[in-house]
Design a protein around this motif. Structure first.
Motif, PDB file in Angstrom:
ATOM      1  N   ALA A   4       0.840  -1.209   0.000  1.00  0.00           N
ATOM      2  CA  ALA A   4       0.000   0.000   0.000  1.00  0.00           C
ATOM      3  C   ALA A   4       0.869   1.252   0.000  1.00  0.00           C
ATOM      4  CB  ALA A   4      -0.886   0.003   1.247  1.00  0.00           C
ATOM      5  N   PHE A   5       0.283   2.350  -0.452  1.00  0.00           N
ATOM      6  CA  PHE A   5       0.887   3.656  -0.204  1.00  0.00           C
ATOM      7  C   PHE A   5      -0.133   4.474   0.569  1.00  0.00           C
ATOM      8  CE2 PHE A   5       1.505   8.168  -1.355  1.00  0.00           C
ATOM      9  CZ  PHE A   5       2.756   8.337  -0.767  1.00  0.00           C
ATOM     10  N   ASP A   6       0.284   4.931   1.736  1.00  0.00           N
ATOM     11  CA  ASP A   6      -0.626   5.718   2.563  1.00  0.00           C
ATOM     12  C   ASP A   6      -0.242   7.194   2.451  1.00  0.00           C
ATOM     13  OD1 ASP A   6      -2.104   6.972   4.460  1.00  0.00           O
ATOM     14  OD2 ASP A   6      -1.327   5.828   6.168  1.00  0.00           O
ATOM     15  N   PRO A   7      -1.061   7.997   1.736  1.00  0.00           N
ATOM     16  CA  PRO A   7      -0.694   9.404   1.533  1.00  0.00           C
ATOM     17  C   PRO A   7      -0.666  10.200   2.841  1.00  0.00           C
ATOM     18  CG  PRO A   7      -2.705   8.814   0.300  1.00  0.00           C
ATOM     19  CD  PRO A   7      -2.348   7.640   1.144  1.00  0.00           C
ATOM     20  N   ALA A   8      -1.464   9.803   3.817  1.00  0.00           N
ATOM     21  CA  ALA A   8      -1.514  10.554   5.076  1.00  0.00           C
ATOM     22  C   ALA A   8      -0.171  10.492   5.794  1.00  0.00           C
ATOM     23  CB  ALA A   8      -2.626  10.000   5.964  1.00  0.00           C
ATOM     24  N   THR A   9       0.420   9.286   5.864  1.00  0.00           N
ATOM     25  CA  THR A   9       1.705   9.141   6.571  1.00  0.00           C
ATOM     26  C   THR A   9       2.885   9.073   5.589  1.00  0.00           C
ATOM     27  OG1 THR A   9       1.502   6.742   6.535  1.00  0.00           O
ATOM     28  CG2 THR A   9       0.650   7.871   8.488  1.00  0.00           C
ATOM     29  N   ARG A  10       2.565   9.161   4.291  1.00  0.00           N
ATOM     30  CA  ARG A  10       3.587   9.034   3.239  1.00  0.00           C
ATOM     31  C   ARG A  10       4.431   7.770   3.451  1.00  0.00           C
ATOM     32  NH1 ARG A  10       5.191  15.455   2.970  1.00  0.00           N
ATOM     33  NH2 ARG A  10       3.203  16.039   2.066  1.00  0.00           N
ATOM     34  N   THR A  11       3.733   6.687   3.645  1.00  0.00           N
ATOM     35  CA  THR A  11       4.399   5.401   3.869  1.00  0.00           C
ATOM     36  C   THR A  11       4.106   4.451   2.719  1.00  0.00           C
ATOM     37  OG1 THR A  11       4.230   5.672   6.261  1.00  0.00           O
ATOM     38  CG2 THR A  11       4.606   3.439   5.451  1.00  0.00           C
ATOM     39  N   LEU A  12       5.206   3.910   2.161  1.00  0.00           N
ATOM     40  CA  LEU A  12       5.114   2.918   1.097  1.00  0.00           C
ATOM     41  C   LEU A  12       5.360   1.563   1.744  1.00  0.00           C
ATOM     42  CD1 LEU A  12       5.101   2.593  -2.120  1.00  0.00           C
ATOM     43  CD2 LEU A  12       7.589   2.577  -1.914  1.00  0.00           C
ATOM     44  N   PRO A  72       2.101   8.244  -6.260  1.00  0.00           N
ATOM     45  CA  PRO A  72       0.945   8.898  -6.902  1.00  0.00           C
ATOM     46  C   PRO A  72       0.919  10.408  -6.688  1.00  0.00           C
ATOM     47  CG  PRO A  72       0.272   7.682  -4.946  1.00  0.00           C
ATOM     48  CD  PRO A  72       1.721   7.370  -5.152  1.00  0.00           C
ATOM     49  N   GLU A  73       1.728  10.900  -5.772  1.00  0.00           N
ATOM     50  CA  GLU A  73       1.748  12.349  -5.570  1.00  0.00           C
ATOM     51  C   GLU A  73       3.158  12.814  -5.233  1.00  0.00           C
ATOM     52  OE1 GLU A  73       0.271  13.399  -1.370  1.00  0.00           O
ATOM     53  OE2 GLU A  73      -0.864  11.613  -1.933  1.00  0.00           O
ATOM     54  N   SER A  74       3.392  14.086  -5.368  1.00  0.00           N
ATOM     55  CA  SER A  74       4.715  14.627  -5.128  1.00  0.00           C
ATOM     56  C   SER A  74       4.943  14.828  -3.636  1.00  0.00           C
ATOM     57  CB  SER A  74       4.829  15.958  -5.878  1.00  0.00           C
ATOM     58  OG  SER A  74       6.145  16.400  -5.826  1.00  0.00           O
ATOM     59  N   VAL A  75       5.973  14.190  -3.128  1.00  0.00           N
ATOM     60  CA  VAL A  75       6.350  14.361  -1.716  1.00  0.00           C
ATOM     61  C   VAL A  75       7.868  14.530  -1.646  1.00  0.00           C
ATOM     62  CG1 VAL A  75       4.413  13.029  -0.758  1.00  0.00           C
ATOM     63  CG2 VAL A  75       6.518  11.856  -1.376  1.00  0.00           C
ATOM     64  N   ASP A  76       8.373  15.117  -0.560  1.00  0.00           N
ATOM     65  CA  ASP A  76       9.820  15.302  -0.402  1.00  0.00           C
ATOM     66  C   ASP A  76      10.490  14.038   0.104  1.00  0.00           C
ATOM     67  OD1 ASP A  76       9.547  17.902  -1.131  1.00  0.00           O
ATOM     68  OD2 ASP A  76       9.448  18.660   0.934  1.00  0.00           O
ATOM     69  N   GLU A  77       9.731  13.303   0.907  1.00  0.00           N
ATOM     70  CA  GLU A  77      10.315  12.159   1.583  1.00  0.00           C
ATOM     71  C   GLU A  77       9.258  11.084   1.727  1.00  0.00           C
ATOM     72  OE1 GLU A  77      13.269  12.619   5.118  1.00  0.00           O
ATOM     73  OE2 GLU A  77      11.374  11.992   6.010  1.00  0.00           O
ATOM     74  N   VAL A  78       9.690   9.834   1.686  1.00  0.00           N
ATOM     75  CA  VAL A  78       8.744   8.745   1.888  1.00  0.00           C
ATOM     76  C   VAL A  78       9.330   7.789   2.927  1.00  0.00           C
ATOM     77  CG1 VAL A  78       9.657   7.204   0.068  1.00  0.00           C
ATOM     78  CG2 VAL A  78       7.246   7.096   0.671  1.00  0.00           C
ATOM     79  N   THR A  79       8.452   7.171   3.704  1.00  0.00           N
ATOM     80  CA  THR A  79       8.895   6.118   4.612  1.00  0.00           C
ATOM     81  C   THR A  79       8.582   4.784   3.958  1.00  0.00           C
ATOM     82  OG1 THR A  79       8.498   7.479   6.553  1.00  0.00           O
ATOM     83  CG2 THR A  79       8.601   5.099   6.902  1.00  0.00           C
ATOM     84  N   VAL A  80       9.625   3.971   3.808  1.00  0.00           N
ATOM     85  CA  VAL A  80       9.446   2.639   3.248  1.00  0.00           C
ATOM     86  C   VAL A  80       9.296   1.669   4.412  1.00  0.00           C
ATOM     87  CG1 VAL A  80      10.602   0.785   1.971  1.00  0.00           C
ATOM     88  CG2 VAL A  80      10.790   3.152   1.178  1.00  0.00           C
ATOM     89  N   CYS A  81       8.302   0.800   4.334  1.00  0.00           N
ATOM     90  CA  CYS A  81       8.124  -0.177   5.407  1.00  0.00           C
ATOM     91  C   CYS A  81       8.041  -1.579   4.812  1.00  0.00           C
ATOM     92  CB  CYS A  81       6.857   0.132   6.199  1.00  0.00           C
ATOM     93  SG  CYS A  81       6.510  -1.141   7.438  1.00  0.00           S
ATOM     94  N   ILE A  82       8.946  -2.459   5.252  1.00  0.00           N
ATOM     95  CA  ILE A  82       8.862  -3.867   4.850  1.00  0.00           C
ATOM     96  C   ILE A  82       8.080  -4.586   5.939  1.00  0.00           C
ATOM     97  CG2 ILE A  82      10.175  -5.957   4.302  1.00  0.00           C
ATOM     98  CD1 ILE A  82      12.308  -4.088   3.137  1.00  0.00           C
ATOM     99  N   GLU A  83       6.846  -4.887   5.621  1.00  0.00           N
ATOM    100  CA  GLU A  83       5.921  -5.363   6.649  1.00  0.00           C
ATOM    101  C   GLU A  83       6.281  -6.731   7.206  1.00  0.00           C
ATOM    102  OE1 GLU A  83       2.137  -5.182   4.725  1.00  0.00           O
ATOM    103  OE2 GLU A  83       1.772  -3.139   5.488  1.00  0.00           O
ATOM    104  N   SER A 122      13.346   6.073   6.075  1.00  0.00           N
ATOM    105  CA  SER A 122      12.882   7.208   5.273  1.00  0.00           C
ATOM    106  C   SER A 122      13.937   7.594   4.255  1.00  0.00           C
ATOM    107  CB  SER A 122      12.577   8.397   6.178  1.00  0.00           C
ATOM    108  OG  SER A 122      11.535   8.038   7.063  1.00  0.00           O
ATOM    109  N   VAL A 123      13.473   7.909   3.058  1.00  0.00           N
ATOM    110  CA  VAL A 123      14.393   8.346   2.004  1.00  0.00           C
ATOM    111  C   VAL A 123      13.803   9.548   1.262  1.00  0.00           C
ATOM    112  CG1 VAL A 123      15.604   6.169   1.529  1.00  0.00           C
ATOM    113  CG2 VAL A 123      13.392   6.591   0.453  1.00  0.00           C
ATOM    114  N   PRO A 124      14.690  10.434   0.753  1.00  0.00           N
ATOM    115  CA  PRO A 124      14.198  11.559  -0.037  1.00  0.00           C
ATOM    116  C   PRO A 124      13.617  11.072  -1.368  1.00  0.00           C
ATOM    117  CG  PRO A 124      16.602  11.509  -0.016  1.00  0.00           C
ATOM    118  CD  PRO A 124      16.145  10.462   0.938  1.00  0.00           C
TER     119      PRO A 124
END
Ligand SMILES: [Zn+2]
Length: 369
Positions: free
Chosen positions: A13-21, A44-55, A96-98
């Motif tokens: 999933a990608f959660d736009p609220a927490t910017r977590t992939l 799906p949207e422009s963000v500066d940073e995303v948190t990647v989570c390997i569940e 987290s990565v830019p």
């Protein structure tokens, strides 16, 4: 929605609220998931940073290593360790990565695919006077280098397909042998090098970390009644050599924060044994740090596995190291570079160091140049 490209992982999933992939590692064997990962995503949207989570990081084979593992990010074609500090909590690994142009491309360690192996061989051996490149029926590449009348040093990598760091070590070794130096010429005069750069072809094609697609750990399959193809290929290569001076099996260590070499010495002459002891001593290094110790005997490894993993390892399991040392009366080295200590550049330096160490036992008379 999010574009996602990966051979090791699936988008959860990608959660736009927490910017977590969120991603999940694909299954490998017995409920274990593939340990290494590489994927690129377009958000799906422009963000500066995303948190990647390997569940399901907790379901991979070396889950104990996540707490201190720093992944890599690819920017403009260059891989580098991420700047931030990853977290490992309740089986979930996140960092987290830019983000640039809505794209992220990350990996457990910089990848080194079969295409990269081919490209390396093309780039390195095309037209080299000392080299021969053979492709066996099953597709395994074997590189011959040096003096065909001299004792052989066999170098293999990627028995464990996900250990890409091993290929960078191999590049460093080969690079040192082909350098325009006195040392390199002496090594190529003194030894016949036989290199199998990608042993577990099936596992690499299937993007597995430790096994092949039949669930076999190739480096525990050297004493089976029927050899897996990858083992049979390497055994056949070695069996053809009249004098195996040494066997070098290059891996990558997922857990340790030291680089080390395990060695075993088969029954051999006193002179050879002295040469081997000298060589083993010369491998110890401060920069890049390299420790050397004798392989544990099987009963000791068995006991260690019982204590550490609380599960049995198969009594018939035999590593390449133990098998080759015994059968070919030689020195067998298992090289374990730490993914936590070495970038690919440093891994190449370690490989170059190992090649240089062979000079201590190169016996031929130097030719005037
Ligand atoms: Zn390995």
């Amino acid at each position: 929605m999010t574009e996602f490209v990966s051979d090791t992982s699936e988008l959860a999933a990608f959660d736009p609220a927490t910017r977590t992939l969120s991603v999940r590692q694909r299954p490998e064997r017995d409920g274990l998931a593939v340990h290494s990962f590489e994927f690129s995503a377009r958000l799906p949207e422009s963000v500066d940073e995303v948190t990647v989570c390997i569940e399901n990081a907790g379901a991979t084979q070396y889950s104990g290593a996540w707490a201190h593992h720093v992944p890599y990010q690819c920017t403009d074609g260059e891989w580098a360790p991420i700047a931030g500090r990853p977290r490992y909590d309740q089986g979930r690994y996140s960092f987290s990565v830019p983000v640039r142009d809505r794209r992220v491309h990350v990996a457990w360690y910089p990848p080194y695919s079969l295409d990269d192996v081919e490209e390396f061989i093309e780039r390195t051996f095309g037209g080299h006077p000392y080299a021969s490149v053979d492709r066996g029926e099953g597709g395994h590449l074997t590189i011959g280098l040096g003096n065909v009348r001299a004792p052989a040093i066999v170098v293999v990598a990627r028995q464990h397909p996900g250990e890409s760091i091993g290929s960078f070590v191999l590049e460093g070794m080969v690079g040192r042998l082909l350098a325009d130096t006195h040392e390199a010429r002496r090594l190529l005069e003194s030894f016949r090098f036989v290199v199998v750069p990608a042993v577990n072809l099936d596992g690499m094609q299937s993007h597995l970390h430790r096994h092949d697609s039949h669930g076999r750990d190739i480096n525990r399959s050297w004493a089976l009644r029927v050899d897996p193809t990858d083992v049979a290929v390497v055994k056949a290569v070695i069996d053809k050599l009249p004098d195996v001076f040494a066997f070098v099996d290059v891996h990558g260590d997922e857990v340790s924060r030291v680089n080390f070499v395990n060695y075993a010495i088969g029954k051999t002459s006193k002179d050879r044994r002295l040469q081997y002891e000298r060589l083993v001593q010369s491998l110890v290094s401060q920069d890049p740090q390299l420790l050397v110790w004798k392989s544990l005997s099987f009963p000791k490894r068995f006991a260690k596995a019982l204590i550490r993993q609380h599960k049995l390892i198969r009594p018939g399991a035999k590593t390449a190291n133990a098998f080759v040392a015994g059968r070919h009366h030689t020195l067998a080295l298992t090289v374990e570079p730490s993914v936590h200590l070495l970038t690919p550049e440093r891994a190449r330096a370690l490989g170059a160091w190992i090649a240089s160490s062979l000079s201590t036992v190169a016996t031929s008379v130097e030719t005037a140049s």
